[in-house]
Scaffold this motif. Structure first.
Motif, PDB file in Angstrom:
ATOM      1  N   ALA A  96       0.821  -1.213   0.000  1.00  0.00           N
ATOM      2  CA  ALA A  96       0.000   0.000   0.000  1.00  0.00           C
ATOM      3  C   ALA A  96       0.853   1.260   0.000  1.00  0.00           C
ATOM      4  O   ALA A  96       0.545   2.223  -0.705  1.00  0.00           O
ATOM      5  CB  ALA A  96      -0.934   0.006   1.210  1.00  0.00           C
ATOM      6  N   ILE A  97       1.931   1.247   0.758  1.00  0.00           N
ATOM      7  CA  ILE A  97       2.771   2.438   0.856  1.00  0.00           C
ATOM      8  C   ILE A  97       3.577   2.648  -0.425  1.00  0.00           C
ATOM      9  O   ILE A  97       3.738   3.766  -0.886  1.00  0.00           O
ATOM     10  CB  ILE A  97       3.715   2.311   2.068  1.00  0.00           C
ATOM     11  N   SER A  98       4.075   1.574  -1.012  1.00  0.00           N
ATOM     12  CA  SER A  98       5.013   1.744  -2.120  1.00  0.00           C
ATOM     13  C   SER A  98       4.368   1.700  -3.505  1.00  0.00           C
ATOM     14  O   SER A  98       4.793   2.426  -4.395  1.00  0.00           O
ATOM     15  CB  SER A  98       6.112   0.692  -2.039  1.00  0.00           C
ATOM     16  N   ILE A  99       3.349   0.880  -3.710  1.00  0.00           N
ATOM     17  CA  ILE A  99       2.832   0.661  -5.063  1.00  0.00           C
ATOM     18  C   ILE A  99       1.451   1.262  -5.298  1.00  0.00           C
ATOM     19  O   ILE A  99       1.201   1.850  -6.339  1.00  0.00           O
ATOM     20  CB  ILE A  99       2.800  -0.852  -5.369  1.00  0.00           C
ATOM     21  N   CYS A 100       0.541   1.112  -4.343  1.00  0.00           N
ATOM     22  CA  CYS A 100      -0.865   1.488  -4.556  1.00  0.00           C
ATOM     23  C   CYS A 100      -1.026   2.992  -4.777  1.00  0.00           C
ATOM     24  O   CYS A 100      -0.351   3.796  -4.137  1.00  0.00           O
ATOM     25  CB  CYS A 100      -1.707   1.070  -3.360  1.00  0.00           C
ATOM     26  N   PRO A 101      -1.946   3.367  -5.663  1.00  0.00           N
ATOM     27  CA  PRO A 101      -2.188   4.801  -5.875  1.00  0.00           C
ATOM     28  C   PRO A 101      -2.937   5.400  -4.692  1.00  0.00           C
ATOM     29  O   PRO A 101      -3.899   4.828  -4.206  1.00  0.00           O
ATOM     30  CB  PRO A 101      -3.045   4.827  -7.139  1.00  0.00           C
ATOM     31  N   MET A 102      -2.458   6.541  -4.231  1.00  0.00           N
ATOM     32  CA  MET A 102      -3.080   7.205  -3.087  1.00  0.00           C
ATOM     33  C   MET A 102      -4.002   8.343  -3.513  1.00  0.00           C
ATOM     34  O   MET A 102      -5.066   8.503  -2.953  1.00  0.00           O
ATOM     35  CB  MET A 102      -2.013   7.735  -2.132  1.00  0.00           C
ATOM     36  N   ILE A 103      -3.561   9.147  -4.475  1.00  0.00           N
ATOM     37  CA  ILE A 103      -4.411  10.220  -4.980  1.00  0.00           C
ATOM     38  C   ILE A 103      -4.344  10.263  -6.498  1.00  0.00           C
ATOM     39  O   ILE A 103      -3.372   9.807  -7.101  1.00  0.00           O
ATOM     40  CB  ILE A 103      -4.039  11.605  -4.397  1.00  0.00           C
ATOM     41  N   LYS A 104      -5.394  10.801  -7.103  1.00  0.00           N
ATOM     42  CA  LYS A 104      -5.436  10.957  -8.559  1.00  0.00           C
ATOM     43  C   LYS A 104      -5.334  12.439  -8.866  1.00  0.00           C
ATOM     44  O   LYS A 104      -6.175  13.241  -8.460  1.00  0.00           O
ATOM     45  CB  LYS A 104      -6.726  10.396  -9.114  1.00  0.00           C
ATOM     46  N   VAL A 105      -4.274  12.787  -9.566  1.00  0.00           N
ATOM     47  CA  VAL A 105      -4.012  14.172  -9.934  1.00  0.00           C
ATOM     48  C   VAL A 105      -4.298  14.332 -11.425  1.00  0.00           C
ATOM     49  O   VAL A 105      -3.822  13.533 -12.228  1.00  0.00           O
ATOM     50  CB  VAL A 105      -2.541  14.544  -9.631  1.00  0.00           C
ATOM     51  N   PRO A 106      -5.072  15.362 -11.810  1.00  0.00           N
ATOM     52  CA  PRO A 106      -5.340  15.546 -13.236  1.00  0.00           C
ATOM     53  C   PRO A 106      -4.054  15.867 -14.004  1.00  0.00           C
ATOM     54  O   PRO A 106      -3.158  16.514 -13.484  1.00  0.00           O
ATOM     55  CB  PRO A 106      -6.308  16.718 -13.284  1.00  0.00           C
TER      56      PRO A 106
END
Length: 132
Positions: free
Chosen positions: A19-29
């Protein structure tokens, strides 16, 4: 006496690292999905250090410290989510630009994976009385 469910602990540790290294945390346009390292490097390095110390306590069987650090990691995950929220909602000093930025940046599913992994770590250690 503290009893540990090793399967939950190992799955929780693995999921926190993922979760810390690979998973996306936020979606930025215009930039796509960001993981925690791209969002804030300090939060990433503190989180990795907490996970490393927690896993060390698990492997040397310091279960009290492991339980305490699991709780600290859970609280840290909640604080990270709040910090990212406040950073996106109060990035500029202008209310107009802050509202526009807050509407364009969205949380991703990485936060859910992180909090589920921390809950697995929290529930992996339980206290049990000895039968004499």
């Amino acid at each position: 006496m503290l009893i540990i469910n090793k399967i939950n602990a190992y799955i929780g540790l693995l999921l926190t690292v993922i979760a810390i290294s690979i998973c996306p945390m936020i979606k930025v346009p215009f930039k796509g999905s960001w993981n925690l390292y791209q969002t804030d490097e300090r939060l990433f390095f503190i989180s990795i250090a907490l996970i490393a110390i927690t896993s060390l306590c698990l492997f040397v069987r310091q279960l009290r410290m492991f339980r305490l650090l699991s709780f600290v990691l859970f609280v840290w995950g909640l604080l990270m989510a709040a910090a990212v929220y406040f950073k996106t909602n109060h990035y500029f000093d202008s209310k107009f630009f802050d509202k526009v930025l807050a509407k364009t940046i969205h949380y991703q599913w990485g936060w859910i994976v992180l909090l589920v992994a921390c809950l697995l770590l929290l529930t992996s250690v339980k206290k049990e009385r000895l039968q004499v």
